[in-house]
Design a protein around this motif. Structure first.
Motif, PDB file in Angstrom:
ATOM      1  N   ASP A  47       0.620  -1.672   0.275  1.00 54.65           N
ATOM      2  CA  ASP A  47      -0.220  -0.404  -0.037  1.00 54.65           C
ATOM      3  C   ASP A  47       0.425   1.481   0.033  1.00 54.65           C
ATOM      4  O   ASP A  47       1.071   2.294  -0.663  1.00 54.65           O
ATOM      5  N   ASP A  48       2.026   1.379   0.633  1.00 51.01           N
ATOM      6  CA  ASP A  48       2.635   2.584   0.603  1.00 51.01           C
ATOM      7  C   ASP A  48       2.763   2.482  -0.826  1.00 51.01           C
ATOM      8  O   ASP A  48       4.028   4.185  -0.681  1.00 51.01           O
ATOM      9  N   MET A  49       3.512   1.796  -1.036  1.00 51.18           N
ATOM     10  CA  MET A  49       4.656   1.772  -2.315  1.00 51.18           C
ATOM     11  C   MET A  49       3.504   2.037  -3.648  1.00 51.18           C
ATOM     12  O   MET A  49       4.014   3.339  -4.224  1.00 51.18           O
ATOM     13  N   GLU A  50       2.213   1.580  -3.210  1.00 47.40           N
ATOM     14  CA  GLU A  50       1.617   2.686  -4.127  1.00 47.40           C
ATOM     15  C   GLU A  50       0.749   3.871  -3.502  1.00 47.40           C
ATOM     16  O   GLU A  50       0.582   3.867  -5.328  1.00 47.40           O
ATOM     17  N   ALA A  51       0.997   4.207  -2.689  1.00 44.53           N
ATOM     18  CA  ALA A  51       0.453   5.709  -2.564  1.00 44.53           C
ATOM     19  C   ALA A  51       1.446   6.616  -3.388  1.00 44.53           C
ATOM     20  O   ALA A  51       1.520   7.144  -3.702  1.00 44.53           O
ATOM     21  N   VAL A  52       2.850   6.015  -2.990  1.00 44.83           N
ATOM     22  CA  VAL A  52       4.244   7.405  -3.561  1.00 44.83           C
ATOM     23  C   VAL A  52       4.391   6.547  -4.998  1.00 44.83           C
ATOM     24  O   VAL A  52       4.424   7.864  -6.236  1.00 44.83           O
ATOM     25  N   ILE A  53       3.857   5.545  -5.900  1.00 40.69           N
ATOM     26  CA  ILE A  53       3.703   5.281  -7.210  1.00 40.69           C
ATOM     27  C   ILE A  53       2.373   7.014  -7.519  1.00 40.69           C
ATOM     28  O   ILE A  53       2.855   7.710  -8.642  1.00 40.69           O
ATOM     29  N   GLU A  54       1.567   6.349  -7.313  1.00 45.27           N
ATOM     30  CA  GLU A  54       0.198   7.278  -7.850  1.00 45.27           C
ATOM     31  C   GLU A  54       0.578   8.866  -6.926  1.00 45.27           C
ATOM     32  O   GLU A  54       0.066   9.559  -8.095  1.00 45.27           O
ATOM     33  N   ASP A  55       1.045   9.162  -6.546  1.00 49.09           N
ATOM     34  CA  ASP A  55       2.149  10.548  -6.457  1.00 49.09           C
ATOM     35  C   ASP A  55       3.001  10.565  -7.215  1.00 49.09           C
ATOM     36  O   ASP A  55       3.147  11.816  -7.845  1.00 49.09           O
ATOM     37  N   LYS A  56       3.978   9.863  -7.843  1.00 48.28           N
ATOM     38  CA  LYS A  56       4.771   9.984  -8.290  1.00 48.28           C
ATOM     39  C   LYS A  56       3.906  10.042 -10.268  1.00 48.28           C
ATOM     40  O   LYS A  56       3.627  11.514 -11.035  1.00 48.28           O
ATOM     41  N   TYR A  57       2.524   9.843 -10.034  1.00 52.99           N
ATOM     42  CA  TYR A  57       1.641   9.293 -11.611  1.00 52.99           C
ATOM     43  C   TYR A  57       0.696  10.702 -11.452  1.00 52.99           C
ATOM     44  O   TYR A  57       1.244  11.445 -12.115  1.00 52.99           O
ATOM     45  N   GLU A  58       0.525  11.140 -10.570  1.00 54.44           N
ATOM     46  CA  GLU A  58      -0.468  12.627  -9.799  1.00 54.44           C
ATOM     47  C   GLU A  58       0.326  13.651 -11.151  1.00 54.44           C
ATOM     48  O   GLU A  58      -0.048  14.586 -11.331  1.00 54.44           O
ATOM     49  N   ALA A  59       1.887  13.307 -10.455  1.00 52.33           N
ATOM     50  CA  ALA A  59       2.851  14.580 -11.033  1.00 52.33           C
ATOM     51  C   ALA A  59       2.949  14.264 -12.414  1.00 52.33           C
ATOM     52  O   ALA A  59       3.109  16.023 -12.813  1.00 52.33           O
ATOM     53  N   LEU A  60       3.506  13.125 -12.313  1.00 53.02           N
ATOM     54  CA  LEU A  60       3.282  13.299 -14.268  1.00 53.02           C
ATOM     55  C   LEU A  60       1.981  13.807 -15.059  1.00 53.02           C
ATOM     56  O   LEU A  60       2.289  14.329 -15.799  1.00 53.02           O
ATOM     57  N   LEU A  61       1.241  13.303 -14.471  1.00 50.17           N
ATOM     58  CA  LEU A  61       0.195  13.561 -14.826  1.00 50.17           C
ATOM     59  C   LEU A  61      -0.154  15.237 -15.555  1.00 50.17           C
ATOM     60  O   LEU A  61      -0.584  15.828 -16.298  1.00 50.17           O
ATOM     61  N   ASP A  62       0.175  15.837 -14.125  1.00 50.02           N
ATOM     62  CA  ASP A  62       0.264  17.550 -13.898  1.00 50.02           C
ATOM     63  C   ASP A  62       0.813  17.999 -15.301  1.00 50.02           C
ATOM     64  O   ASP A  62       0.907  18.764 -15.876  1.00 50.02           O
ATOM     65  N   ALA A  63       2.250  16.888 -15.596  1.00 47.43           N
ATOM     66  CA  ALA A  63       2.881  17.784 -16.461  1.00 47.43           C
ATOM     67  C   ALA A  63       3.037  17.476 -18.136  1.00 47.43           C
ATOM     68  O   ALA A  63       3.073  18.575 -18.968  1.00 47.43           O
ATOM     69  N   GLN A  64       2.000  16.505 -17.720  1.00 50.66           N
ATOM     70  CA  GLN A  64       2.012  16.065 -19.180  1.00 50.66           C
ATOM     71  C   GLN A  64       0.306  16.900 -20.255  1.00 50.66           C
ATOM     72  O   GLN A  64       0.329  16.895 -21.177  1.00 50.66           O
ATOM     73  N   ARG A  65      -0.298  16.722 -18.611  1.00 52.62           N
ATOM     74  CA  ARG A  65      -1.199  18.456 -19.357  1.00 52.62           C
ATOM     75  C   ARG A  65      -0.759  19.810 -19.565  1.00 52.62           C
ATOM     76  O   ARG A  65      -1.092  19.880 -20.527  1.00 52.62           O
ATOM     77  N   ASP A  66       0.595  20.088 -19.012  1.00 54.02           N
ATOM     78  CA  ASP A  66       1.153  21.089 -19.271  1.00 54.02           C
ATOM     79  C   ASP A  66       1.471  20.969 -20.281  1.00 54.02           C
ATOM     80  O   ASP A  66       1.608  21.919 -21.519  1.00 54.02           O
ATOM     81  N   LEU A  67       2.223  19.867 -21.255  1.00 57.25           N
ATOM     82  CA  LEU A  67       3.142  19.279 -22.444  1.00 57.25           C
ATOM     83  C   LEU A  67       1.229  19.677 -23.605  1.00 57.25           C
ATOM     84  O   LEU A  67       1.556  20.200 -24.411  1.00 57.25           O
ATOM     85  N   VAL A  68       0.639  18.869 -23.089  1.00 55.01           N
ATOM     86  CA  VAL A  68      -0.882  19.622 -24.203  1.00 55.01           C
ATOM     87  C   VAL A  68      -1.518  21.063 -24.009  1.00 55.01           C
ATOM     88  O   VAL A  68      -1.632  20.961 -25.302  1.00 55.01           O
ATOM     89  N   ASN A  69      -1.428  21.337 -22.666  1.00 57.79           N
ATOM     90  CA  ASN A  69      -2.291  22.882 -23.354  1.00 57.79           C
ATOM     91  C   ASN A  69      -0.772  23.230 -23.640  1.00 57.79           C
ATOM     92  O   ASN A  69      -1.448  24.825 -24.919  1.00 57.79           O
TER      93      ASN A  69
END
Length: 135
Positions: A47-69
């Protein structure tokens, strides 16, 4: 089936895959039938590793959104914003031409870009006179 994460930008997908590999987790990558890429991880992660991965994924989604925008607004404003922490601790947004931003994103993580630009701001505010090599 394991945990799946979708990416539309190849560079950001590779940052995620490197992050996962850095935690010694196996993953598989396949094209998404609609668009982009699916990164699949094992479903039995702690569970703790899934939380770390989710945090990283969210940060990368933000970056991906910024690139698309940025790509959608390329005709309007061909820039990339990088958040910088100034020497006094104040956050600030630095605008870079998109051509430089894209090259940075290809080579560095967003955390590394932030650290690099913050270091430049610090050194510009506190210049050191003399040669680079000192004893």
């Amino acid at each position: 089936m394991g945990n799946e994460y979708i990416f539309f930008d190849e560079t950001i997908r590779e940052q995620f895959v490197r992050f996962i590999a850095g935690h010694n987790i196996a993953c598989s990558v396949r094209p998404d039938p609609m668009e982009g890429f699916i990164v699949e991880l094992p479903e039995d992660l702690a569970d703790d590793m899934e939380a770390v991965i989710e945090d990283k994924y969210e940060a990368l989604l933000d970056a991906q959104r910024d690139l698309v925008n940025a790509a959608e607004e390329e005709d309007v404003a061909d820039v990339m914003g990088v958040t910088v922490t100034l020497p006094d601790g104040q956050p600030c947004l630095v605008r870079l031409p998109a051509v430089y931003g894209r090259r940075l994103v290809e080579l560095f993580t967003f955390e590394e870009i932030h650290a690099l630009v913050t270091l430049i701001a610090h050194n510009a505010n506190n210049p050191v006179e003399g040669p680079l090599c000192r004893k």
